[in-house]
Design a protein around this motif. Structure first.
Motif, PDB file in Angstrom:
ATOM      1  N   ALA A  96      -0.132  11.497  15.745  1.00 36.30           N
ATOM      2  CA  ALA A  96       0.804  12.593  15.522  1.00 36.30           C
ATOM      3  C   ALA A  96       1.603  12.352  14.246  1.00 36.30           C
ATOM      4  N   THR A  97       2.335  13.385  13.836  1.00 40.89           N
ATOM      5  CA  THR A  97       3.134  13.327  12.616  1.00 40.89           C
ATOM      6  C   THR A  97       4.558  13.736  12.991  1.00 40.89           C
ATOM      7  N   LEU A  98       5.536  12.884  12.716  1.00 44.98           N
ATOM      8  CA  LEU A  98       6.921  13.249  13.060  1.00 44.98           C
ATOM      9  C   LEU A  98       7.357  14.436  12.201  1.00 44.98           C
ATOM     10  N   CYS A  99       7.354  14.268  10.893  1.00 47.80           N
ATOM     11  CA  CYS A  99       7.675  15.393  10.012  1.00 47.80           C
ATOM     12  C   CYS A  99       6.417  15.776   9.247  1.00 47.80           C
ATOM     13  N   GLU A 100       5.956  16.997   9.446  1.00 47.53           N
ATOM     14  CA  GLU A 100       4.789  17.499   8.703  1.00 47.53           C
ATOM     15  C   GLU A 100       5.306  17.988   7.348  1.00 47.53           C
ATOM     16  N   THR A 101       5.180  17.125   6.357  1.00 54.38           N
ATOM     17  CA  THR A 101       5.775  17.373   5.048  1.00 54.38           C
ATOM     18  C   THR A 101       5.199  18.602   4.346  1.00 54.38           C
ATOM     19  N   ALA A 102       3.996  19.000   4.734  1.00 53.22           N
ATOM     20  CA  ALA A 102       3.372  20.156   4.084  1.00 53.22           C
ATOM     21  C   ALA A 102       4.063  21.460   4.455  1.00 53.22           C
ATOM     22  N   GLY A 131      -0.893   2.287   5.407  1.00 53.79           N
ATOM     23  CA  GLY A 131      -0.356   1.942   6.723  1.00 53.79           C
ATOM     24  C   GLY A 131      -1.060   2.732   7.818  1.00 53.79           C
ATOM     25  N   MET A 132      -1.354   4.007   7.538  1.00 51.32           N
ATOM     26  CA  MET A 132      -2.063   4.841   8.519  1.00 51.32           C
ATOM     27  C   MET A 132      -3.472   4.300   8.745  1.00 51.32           C
ATOM     28  N   GLU A 133      -4.145   3.946   7.659  1.00 50.34           N
ATOM     29  CA  GLU A 133      -5.514   3.439   7.783  1.00 50.34           C
ATOM     30  C   GLU A 133      -5.528   2.104   8.530  1.00 50.34           C
ATOM     31  N   ARG A 161      -1.330  19.500   6.498  1.00 50.16           N
ATOM     32  CA  ARG A 161      -2.122  18.583   5.688  1.00 50.16           C
ATOM     33  C   ARG A 161      -2.016  17.127   6.127  1.00 50.16           C
ATOM     34  N   TRP A 162      -0.817  16.712   6.573  1.00 52.26           N
ATOM     35  CA  TRP A 162      -0.660  15.296   6.914  1.00 52.26           C
ATOM     36  C   TRP A 162      -1.258  14.971   8.258  1.00 52.26           C
ATOM     37  N   GLY A 163      -1.230  15.928   9.167  1.00 54.36           N
ATOM     38  CA  GLY A 163      -1.954  15.742  10.420  1.00 54.36           C
ATOM     39  C   GLY A 163      -3.450  15.646  10.135  1.00 54.36           C
ATOM     40  N   VAL A 200       2.017   7.185  15.311  1.00 49.35           N
ATOM     41  CA  VAL A 200       2.838   8.217  14.666  1.00 49.35           C
ATOM     42  C   VAL A 200       3.008   7.959  13.171  1.00 49.35           C
ATOM     43  N   ASP A 201       2.738   8.983  12.401  1.00 48.45           N
ATOM     44  CA  ASP A 201       3.063   8.996  10.976  1.00 48.45           C
ATOM     45  C   ASP A 201       4.505   9.497  10.858  1.00 48.45           C
ATOM     46  N   ALA A 202       5.400   8.553  10.571  1.00 46.32           N
ATOM     47  CA  ALA A 202       6.826   8.915  10.423  1.00 46.32           C
ATOM     48  C   ALA A 202       7.240   8.777   8.961  1.00 46.32           C
ATOM     49  N   ILE A 203       6.258   8.930   8.060  1.00 41.85           N
ATOM     50  CA  ILE A 203       6.466   8.564   6.657  1.00 41.85           C
ATOM     51  C   ILE A 203       7.562   9.382   5.977  1.00 41.85           C
ATOM     52  N   SER A 204       7.611  10.677   6.209  1.00 45.62           N
ATOM     53  CA  SER A 204       8.652  11.463   5.537  1.00 45.62           C
ATOM     54  C   SER A 204       9.848  11.687   6.456  1.00 45.62           C
ATOM     55  N   ALA A 205      10.038  10.826   7.416  1.00 46.06           N
ATOM     56  CA  ALA A 205      11.098  11.050   8.407  1.00 46.06           C
ATOM     57  C   ALA A 205      11.909   9.795   8.704  1.00 46.06           C
ATOM     58  N   ALA A 243       0.878  -1.182   0.000  1.00 43.27           N
ATOM     59  CA  ALA A 243       0.000   0.000   0.000  1.00 43.27           C
ATOM     60  C   ALA A 243       0.905   1.218   0.000  1.00 43.27           C
ATOM     61  N   SER A 244       0.372   2.379  -0.333  1.00 44.82           N
ATOM     62  CA  SER A 244       1.164   3.589  -0.100  1.00 44.82           C
ATOM     63  C   SER A 244       1.106   3.893   1.392  1.00 44.82           C
ATOM     64  N   GLY A 245       1.790   4.916   1.818  1.00 47.63           N
ATOM     65  CA  GLY A 245       1.886   5.218   3.245  1.00 47.63           C
ATOM     66  C   GLY A 245       0.528   5.342   3.925  1.00 47.63           C
ATOM     67  N   THR A 246      -0.405   5.954   3.233  1.00 47.57           N
ATOM     68  CA  THR A 246      -1.737   6.153   3.806  1.00 47.57           C
ATOM     69  C   THR A 246      -2.392   4.822   4.171  1.00 47.57           C
ATOM     70  N   SER A 281       7.504   3.430   1.646  1.00 41.55           N
ATOM     71  CA  SER A 281       8.746   3.081   0.953  1.00 41.55           C
ATOM     72  C   SER A 281       9.372   4.243   0.189  1.00 41.55           C
ATOM     73  N   GLN A 282       8.571   5.231  -0.228  1.00 41.95           N
ATOM     74  CA  GLN A 282       9.061   6.179  -1.247  1.00 41.95           C
ATOM     75  C   GLN A 282       9.683   7.449  -0.704  1.00 41.95           C
ATOM     76  N   LYS A 283      10.011   7.469   0.594  1.00 37.06           N
ATOM     77  CA  LYS A 283      10.602   8.696   1.129  1.00 37.06           C
ATOM     78  C   LYS A 283      12.058   8.416   1.504  1.00 37.06           C
ATOM     79  N   ALA A 284      12.320   8.203   2.780  1.00 37.06           N
ATOM     80  CA  ALA A 284      13.725   8.039   3.183  1.00 37.06           C
ATOM     81  C   ALA A 284      14.266   6.641   2.885  1.00 37.06           C
TER      82      ALA A 284
HETATM   83  C1  LIG Z   1       4.096  11.179   1.844  1.00 35.86           C
HETATM   84  C2  LIG Z   1       3.413  11.244   3.147  1.00 35.86           C
HETATM   85  C3  LIG Z   1       2.315  10.418   3.465  1.00 35.86           C
HETATM   86  C4  LIG Z   1       1.831   9.295   2.619  1.00 35.86           C
HETATM   87  O1  LIG Z   1       1.324   9.511   1.467  1.00 35.86           O
HETATM   88  P1  LIG Z   1       1.023   8.332   0.433  1.00 35.86           P
HETATM   89  O2  LIG Z   1       0.760   9.113  -0.775  1.00 35.86           O
HETATM   90  O3  LIG Z   1      -0.129   7.573   0.923  1.00 35.86           O
HETATM   91  O4  LIG Z   1       2.255   7.467   0.381  1.00 35.86           O
HETATM   92  C5  LIG Z   1       1.774  10.483   4.729  1.00 35.86           C
HETATM   93  N1  LIG Z   1       2.266  11.304   5.649  1.00 35.86           N
HETATM   94  C6  LIG Z   1       3.317  12.105   5.409  1.00 35.86           C
HETATM   95  C7  LIG Z   1       3.833  12.958   6.506  1.00 35.86           C
HETATM   96  C8  LIG Z   1       3.915  12.099   4.150  1.00 35.86           C
HETATM   97  O5  LIG Z   1       4.970  12.889   3.918  1.00 35.86           O
END
Ligand SMILES: *Cc1c(COP(=O)(O)O)cnc(C)c1O
Length: 392
Positions: free
Chosen positions: A133-139, A64-66, A86-88, A162-167, A59-62, A187-190
């Motif tokens: 919570a979100t470790l790195c708020e990518t927005a 995993g969150m779901e 936005r990610w929070g 914790v959403d640590a997706i971009s961290a 799955a994409s990161g979302t 998978s697609q960040k760090a």
């Molecule tokens: C990229 C990102 C996501 C996940 O997005 P997907 O498009 O579902 O992979 C979630 N949270 C943060 C903080 C992100 O940077």
């Protein structure tokens, strides 16, 4: 023209990983796959800094969150969402879609959610079952203080999700030491891979809650992944091409070591920030993440046109702002397979385009400022600690 992907996800993939993933597709109900999954699961524990197994989902990161919310928060369960962008907000939207009661605790864009805001929310909502919570708020490029949140949440019955997706894999993230109950990355960040895998770790406290809850998802029921993992299997057809690539990313990361990786990206981020400031840009995040740097677009310049020109003229793909920040900020990703020299290239390209668009700056000042930051950390005989070369 050479293309440089410098968005805060997806990020570039190393050549050896691309070649590995070009090999023929294999069957997953096999000893070979079980061995592969066992190996990456072990290495993921290291990268997550956890003693618990890390579950791999296609799955994409979302996704995993779901899966985290569907497994650990019952319907009508109350979750406190710490929202700095936005990610929070995505936590809130997932909670709402799954019928949870959501309490939003927000900060202004560009600022983290303060730990005392969380403490106050927990005081007001003693019946909450999860804090998201979100470790790195990518927005916005903001780093939230997850360690401080963990100290507050660990003494309660709540789970810290914790959403640590971009961290994770770039920014310090100590899943166990910080009392993170469910930690999610993609998978697609760090992790230097294409999109397509999500990873979730679960603490003992988390499993107690999950095991006591009624299932409310099929594909995203984390118990299925844990149970299959007991025999090093996946419950559904895994994206085993990506998992083969993952193996190489994790080997690289193990060879370098998490402390060295965190230090390397902290330097790169400091250099990027110095470079952005030296071209007379204002940094957007009050508590910046090491995985991306965000600057405000100067008054009178169209941020969308700026980002488009940097790509068109110089091949550097940056990201602009989203939603209400559209056109107002520029985001430079430096996580995963990005090195200091990519950052210099991006700063140089941005300088040239800003000059062209009439912004006042001293040509070369940005690159020099970044270089100076790197020069401060030279170790004689070892340079500034670029990623370890891995021979295999
Ligand atoms: C990229 C990102 C996501 C996940 O997005 P997907 O498009 O579902 O992979 C979630 N949270 C943060 C903080 C992100 O940077």
């Amino acid at each position: 023209m050479k293309q440089r992907l410098m968005t805060p996800g997806p990020t570039p993939v190393p050549e050896e990983t691309l070649l590995e993933m070009a090999k023929p597709v294999t069957y997953h109900r096999s000893a070979g796959f079980r061995q592969l999954l066992a190996e990456v699961t072990e290495d993921l524990r290291y990268v997550f800094q956890t003693a618990n197994p890390v579950l791999t989902l296609t799955a994409s990161g979302t996704g995993g969150m779901e899966a985290a919310i569907a497994s650990a928060v019952p319907s009508t369960g109350k979750m406190i969402c710490l929202i700095a962008g936005r990610w929070g907000e995505r936590w809130r939207n997932i909670g709402k879609a799954l019928g949870c009661e959501v309490v939003s605790v927000t900060s202004a864009y560009g600022q983290p959610v303060e730990p005392n805001q969380l403490a106050a929310a927990l005081g007001e909502h003693p019946d909450a079952v999860a804090v998201c919570a979100t470790l790195c708020e990518t927005a916005t490029g903001v780093k939230n203080d997850i360690a401080a949140y963990g100290k507050i949440v660990t003494g309660t019955n709540c789970l810290l999700v914790v959403d640590a997706i971009s961290a994770l894999g770039c920014v310090e993230c100590r899943t166990d030491d910080w009392h993170i109950d469910l930690c999610v990355t993609g998978s697609q960040k760090a992790l230097m891979l294409p999109p397509g895998l999500a990873f979730v770790s679960v603490s003992d406290k988390g499993w107690k809650v999950i095991d006591a809850a009624a299932p409310r998802a099929f594909y995203f029921d984390l118990r299925k992944y844990r149970d299959a993992l007991k025999t090093h299997d996946a419950p559904f057809t895994p994206a085993n091409t990506l998992i083969r690539g993952l193996r190489l990313s994790l080997k690289r990361m193990r060879a370098e070591g998490m402390n060295a990786i965190w230090t390397r990206f902290a330097r790169m981020a400091a250099a990027a920030r110095a470079g952005l400031s030296a071209m007379n840009l204002t940094l957007f995040a009050s508590a910046p993440s090491e995985s991306l740097s965000v600057a405000m677009v100067p008054e009178g310049i169209d941020g969308n046109a700026l980002v488009a020109r940097v790509e068109k003229h110089y091949g550097v793909k940056l990201a602009g702002g989203q939603d209400s920040l559209k056109g107002k900020i520029v985001r430079l990703g430096h996580m995963g397979y990005i090195d200091f020299f990519d950052v210099l290239a991006a700063l140089s390209a941005l300088e040239l385009v800003l000059l062209e668009m009439g912004h006042s700056l001293e040509p070369g000042a940005s690159v020099a400022a970044a270089q100076r930051v790197m020069a401060e950390s030279i170790n004689v005989g070892q340079g500034v600690g670029n990623a370890a070369r891995v021979d295999r």
